[in-house]
Write an enzyme that holds these catalytic residues in place. Structure first.
Site, mmCIF file in Angstrom:
data_model
loop_
_atom_site.group_PDB
_atom_site.id
_atom_site.type_symbol
_atom_site.label_atom_id
_atom_site.label_comp_id
_atom_site.label_asym_id
_atom_site.label_seq_id
_atom_site.Cartn_x
_atom_site.Cartn_y
_atom_site.Cartn_z
ATOM 1 N N HIS A 90 80.190 -35.143 -46.371
ATOM 2 C CA HIS A 90 80.937 -34.112 -46.140
ATOM 3 C C HIS A 90 80.038 -33.240 -45.097
ATOM 4 C CE1 HIS A 90 78.113 -30.947 -48.031
ATOM 5 N NE2 HIS A 90 77.820 -32.026 -48.834
ATOM 6 N N ASP A 146 71.165 -31.203 -46.065
ATOM 7 C CA ASP A 146 72.533 -31.291 -46.930
ATOM 8 C C ASP A 146 73.753 -30.596 -46.379
ATOM 9 O OD1 ASP A 146 74.495 -31.601 -49.067
ATOM 10 O OD2 ASP A 146 73.464 -30.392 -50.472
ATOM 11 N N GLU A 181 83.089 -29.765 -49.780
ATOM 12 C CA GLU A 181 82.443 -30.562 -50.899
ATOM 13 C C GLU A 181 81.440 -29.537 -51.614
ATOM 14 O OE1 GLU A 181 78.910 -32.997 -52.741
ATOM 15 O OE2 GLU A 181 79.031 -31.154 -51.299
ATOM 16 N N GLU A 182 80.795 -28.579 -51.113
ATOM 17 C CA GLU A 182 80.018 -27.729 -51.740
ATOM 18 C C GLU A 182 80.545 -26.934 -52.769
ATOM 19 O OE1 GLU A 182 77.091 -28.204 -51.610
ATOM 20 O OE2 GLU A 182 76.245 -28.875 -49.618
ATOM 21 N N ASP A 194 75.396 -38.333 -48.385
ATOM 22 C CA ASP A 194 75.511 -37.067 -48.298
ATOM 23 C C ASP A 194 74.460 -36.470 -47.718
ATOM 24 O OD1 ASP A 194 75.515 -34.249 -49.189
ATOM 25 O OD2 ASP A 194 76.503 -34.561 -50.967
ATOM 26 N N HIS A 245 70.025 -26.274 -50.213
ATOM 27 C CA HIS A 245 71.093 -25.075 -50.555
ATOM 28 C C HIS A 245 70.518 -23.610 -50.224
ATOM 29 C CE1 HIS A 245 74.275 -27.251 -53.043
ATOM 30 N NE2 HIS A 245 73.791 -27.972 -51.939
#
Length: 722
Positions: A364, A374, A411-412, A439, A540
């Site tokens: 993604h 990420d 995706e998140e 990922d 994140h």
């Protein structure tokens, strides 16, 4: 670098093989190939192409701006990826979907002590001192959204706070045992041990009216080591964003489970809020928001109630209490929830001999903020993999099977882009022979992989061919890492899992949390997932950016090169193998071990259930797998029918009606756990029946499992006799 110079890189690679730094693959004995000679040549050409410098350039470009799914900056990354696909010679399209997502308008979290004094006015912005350790050049971009949880509704609640540790089912049960009710309260939980959406899912079931999730320094902050920008761990203001969709119910667009949210989908095909509420929704009904440990600290320190169980204590410098009084929190979340457009990028290389079969690989592209680790470490590796495939095309190579490369969006927010694409292409994916996922490709030097049992040895073989920047092969370093971890835990010997050789590296099982989920667990496509990890505490957050990456993850991008090579060889070997390299004998043995463990659990729960039929079916599959292995090693001249049967056996493991209460998940062997989310639950229908506990449900699921195993075994037995 010119093509001549790239091909000249073959000499050092050959030298590495000769010196023992890498293991040259046998030209005749690689499983799936009658003769590996030509493939070995293509492999060598391919591995000379992925370029660390170019991978770094990709990463810098992709992370230049925050690119939350559906934003203009997100679309710019789609255009960039599509341009690289086209330059490599792939047939390329940008595929839009229209999906429901929330975006924060405003977020307020404030707290008051027992006297009414305000002890928190938040959330505190993510910020590190620019004068210390180089600061952070990305933290003040005005395009960074307030830290929020995807799928959270708007809401305003004021209540006392209860601390519930990690928010696991066991934690909520423990609170109940201790006489602490969360009903009508705001629950404060820390990240870790289960998927964040599961924390909200359980809190809602227990009657909570709001959830705050924070990252405790015990888990990824100063307790682990130096914090960013001095070290790789989460600074006090760092916030972990993330979706709180009820992933174990179903992923993807919440309004269209099982249906692709194409631009022309009529509104009548979408679930209304009323229909979602009447069914099993995948969205919470209470407000949920993440906060930093800087903001969680004042709340925890002022909380009353009994001391928390000692294993609930985090690393903040005071004793944690369970609360229920003394602290009042006011949450006010204003969310803009609407249909938004997202963009998958799909690149295709047509196959020659078996055009009806596909090999799919993907990563993604969207990020909560910059997403250097990420997911864009994976995107950079994937682009260099595509670069290598493009060079092979220029050299005259053409794959036997059609190769499809996907750059997934959103995706998140809940695996949305990949799920919608899978739901749109369900018929085609019945012929897909593998899905390869990456990922978080690189956050450090420690390689790892997860896979269905039939592809675990396949991943090991690929890892044995790729040189590691640390010396030897990727497999060598992988094995050394696992042995070191094993020794640190004080274990003297390696145990055998299922039928796995105890001296082999352990390949994990696939749970959920990334884009392999719809491929494997909904469409039944055999899948793998690869990554390379290290100390990584900024997950994140705004600090997962290019500056963090070049300081702590992979400054010279050599692990990006490694991951591009592994990813590419997975695709090449599956695309060109004479016979699909599935190991169903080992698959059956693994399932036998799963059933043995489940039977022990059922006995402890005093459930009156009979495992005989399912155990017999699992052993039948293992025997059929051994029989078909002989045919795979000595295949007929025309292996088309054999390959169709091999693929059909995995598809036979799907249960058409799906799992109880979550029918979107159809795989009878693997699913995310209802109360874990990320971690795999094996033979989920059976094990979750035991968890209830419900003897009738468990017995019914054992019967469904036996049916699936027998279907797969019959396919293999029939093919072995031809």
């Amino acid at each position: 670098m010119t093509l001549f110079r790239r091909l000249a890189c073959l000499l050092p690679l050959a030298t590495a093989v000769a010196s023992g730094q890498a293991t040259a693959p046998s030209t005749t004995s690689v499983f799936g190939y009658r003769d590996f000679t030509q493939q070995a040549k293509w492999d060598a050409i391919f591995m000379a192409i992925p370029d660390p410098k170019l991978a770094g350039e990709h990463l810098k470009t992709l992370t230049a701006a925050p690119h939350w799914a559906s934003s203009p900056e997100d679309y710019a990354t789609a255009v960039y990826v599509a341009g690289k696909f086209k330059a490599a010679g792939l047939k390329t399209e940008i595929v839009p979907y229209r999906v429901r997502m929330n975006k924060p308008v405003s977020v307020l979290v404030e707290a008051f002590d027992s006297t009414g004094k305000k002890i928190l006015s938040g959330p505190t912005p993510e910020h590190v001192d620019p004068a210390k350790d180089g600061g952070d050049p990305y933290q003040d971009d005005a395009r960074v959204l307030p830290a929020f949880n995807g799928s959270s509704p708007s809401g305003e609640v004021t209540s006392d706070v209860v601390y519930a540790n990690y928010g696991s089912l066991a934690d909520f049960k423990k609170l109940a045992e201790l006489g602490v009710s969360v009903r009508g309260k705001i629950v404060l939980v820390r990240y870790g041990q289960n998927f964040r959406g599961v924390k909200a899912y359980i809190a809602q079931q227990y009657g909570a009216k709001g959830v705050l999730i924070y990252s405790d320094p015990a888990d990824d902050g100063y307790f682990k080591g130096d914090t960013y920008p001095k070290g790789p761990y989460r600074p006090e203001s760092g916030v972990q964003r993330g979706s709180v969709q009820f992933l174990p119910i179903y992923p993807g667009d919440p309004e269209t489970p099982g249906i692709a949210s194409t631009l022309d989908l009529p509104a009548s095909r979408r679930l209304t809020p009323e229909k979602m509420a009447a069914s099993q929704p995948d969205q919470p009904s209470i407000p949920v928001n993440p906060i930093s440990y800087k903001d969680a600290g004042p709340i925890l320190e002022a909380m009353g109630g009994p001391e928390s169980p000692r294993d609930w204590q985090g690393a903040l410098p005071f004793t944690y209490h369970l609360g229920g009084d003394k602290v009042t929190v006011h949450m006010k979340l204003v969310q803009d929830s609407q249909l938004r457009t997202i963009w998958d990028v799909i690149g295709t290389i047509p196959g020659t001999d078996t055009k009806a079969q596909w090999v799919v690989a993907g990563n993604h592209r969207d990020a909560w903020v910059y997403g250097a680790v990420d997911p864009n470490s994976g995107t950079a590796a994937m682009l260099e993999m595509v670069h290598g495939l493009g060079t092979l095309l220029q050299q005259g190579w053409k794959p036997r099977r059609t190769i499809v490369i996907g750059s997934w969006d959103a995706e998140e927010e809940g695996l949305i882009g990949s799920t919608e694409w899978v739901e749109q292409h369900g018929v085609d994916l019945a012929r897909a022979v593998a899905y390869f996922n990456t990922d978080v490709a690189v956050s450090g030097p420690s390689f790892s992989a997860n896979a269905v049992p039939s592809l675990k040895e396949f991943v090991r073989e690929v890892a044995k061919e790729v040189p590691s920047p640390a010396g030897g092969t990727v497999y060598d370093q992988w094995k050394a890492d696992q042995e070191e971890k094993h020794e640190r835990r004080g274990n003297k010997s390696r145990s055998t899992v299922g039928g796995e050789n105890s001296q082999e590296v352990k390949v994990g099982d696939l749970g959920s949390g990334s884009d392999y989920t719809p491929f494997l667990q909904h469409a039944g496509v055999p899948s793998t997932d690869i990554g390379s990890s290290g100390p990584y505490g900024v997950y994140h957050s705004v600090f997962d950016n290019y500056n963090w990456f070049i300081k702590f993850a992979d400054p010279t991008f050599v692990y990006e090169q490694q991951q591009a090579r592994v990813f590419g060889l997975e695709v090449l070997h599956m695309a060109d193998a004479d016979v699909l390299p599935y190991d169903y004998g080992f698959y059956g043995e693994e399932i036998v071990s799963y059933l043995d463990a489940a039977e022990d659990r059922a006995d402890k729960a005093k459930l009156d259930v009979n495992f005989t039929v399912a155990e017999t079916a699992a052993r039948r599959l293992a025997s059929a797998g051994e029989a078909i292995r002989t045919v795979q090693e000595n295949p007929p001249a025309d292996a088309a029918a054999l390959n169709i049967a091999l693929r059909a056996a995995e598809g036979a493991l799907l249960n058409p009606v799906g799992l109880p209460m979550r029918p979107w998940y159809k795989h009878s062997i693997y699913a995310p756990g209802e109360f874990t989310g990320y971690a795999a639950v094996v033979i989920p229908g059976v094990n979750e029946g035991i968890d209830v506990p419900d003897a009738a449900r468990t017995q019914g699921q054992l019967g469904s499992l036996a049916d699936a195993l027998n279907r797969a075994a019959v396919i293999l037995e029939t093919a072995a006799k031809k």
